[in-house]
Design an enzyme around this catalytic site. Sequence first.
Site, PDB file in Angstrom:
ATOM      1  CG  HIS B 134      -2.132  -0.747   1.118  1.00 28.47           C
ATOM      2  ND1 HIS B 134      -3.175  -0.323   0.345  1.00 28.47           N
ATOM      3  CD2 HIS B 134      -2.521  -1.926   1.651  1.00 28.47           C
ATOM      4  CE1 HIS B 134      -4.160  -1.211   0.429  1.00 28.47           C
ATOM      5  NE2 HIS B 134      -3.788  -2.204   1.201  1.00 28.47           N
ATOM      6  CB  CYS B 203      -1.459   2.757  -6.111  1.00 24.27           C
ATOM      7  SG  CYS B 203      -1.680   3.624  -4.575  1.00 24.27           S
ATOM      8  NE  ARG B 212      -1.563  -0.887  -9.748  1.00 31.65           N
ATOM      9  CZ  ARG B 212      -2.718  -0.253  -9.916  1.00 31.65           C
ATOM     10  NH1 ARG B 212      -2.740   1.061 -10.007  1.00 31.65           N
ATOM     11  NH2 ARG B 212      -3.836  -0.921  -9.985  1.00 31.65           N
TER      12      ARG B 212
END
Lengths: 53, 235
Positions: B134, B203, B212
């Site tokens: 994340h 991301c 990305r």
Amino acid sequence: MYGWIWRHLPGNTWARALISLVLVLAVVYVLFQYVFPWAEPLLPFNDVTVDNQ
Amino acid sequence: MRVVVRTFSELCITVGTVIVLFVVYVLFWTGVKADSAMDDQIAQLQEQWAKGSVTAGPEAPTSTATGSPGASPEEPAPYKDGKPFAVMYIPRLGFTWNKPVLEGTKTGTLKKGLGHYASTAQLGQEGNFAVAGHRRTYGDPFKDFPRLRPGDAVVLTDGATWFTYRIDTKPYKTLPSDIAVIDPVPRKSGYTREGRYLTLTTCEPEWGHSHRLIVWAHLDATQPVEAGKPEALRR
């Protein structure tokens, strides 16, 4: 809406305030425990892979 | 009429409150939950390693009788889906930055740590060891991803060996469909020959999902845990 709830709570003002507080906490608990975990994956922050698994 | 207006305004206030609570949940509460989940995973790993039952260690005894013909003898056991098998350290992201690496990149797995792409090579093996994490929410593990630079160390341990990878590229921006970045030899990285590579993905932009960010690294050094921490983690 809130007035209606207030009128239908039993007891005097203090008891009603206490019950209201408990109700609010219960709602927040349900939101954090069940509703938000369900809604959160609908946001884009989970897409960190390149193959979308 | 008055009742209708009052009820409507009460509903609006309620919805607003719920939205504020949701923002608190996403920005703050997921981090609290992820931090404790990651600590849990690392504790679980350390307990496992202390017991000496390194399930996926490279020192697994040479398979008795059941040696499958395809697998090379030093091939470690496959990782269990959703279970931690390594800890990652990246000094550039903070001297105390360390996260568990779990098998698989499912949403639920990534809430508890970094996720290893199940289809890619295993830690320290020939091929591309690819890991996703994340950027924001759930502890923000890769928040400072754009600060990674060539030469930075990415250190991993599976309880038996320290693996030191060196980053070779600046963060590379690509599209979510660009699965070639986790190929055994990712061409865009500039690698041309087979080797032991590492790919990190997260991301981009920070709060979006349109692109990305990728960095590639190669295996620079390995040493057994008995030899102490690798140089990249000493200070």
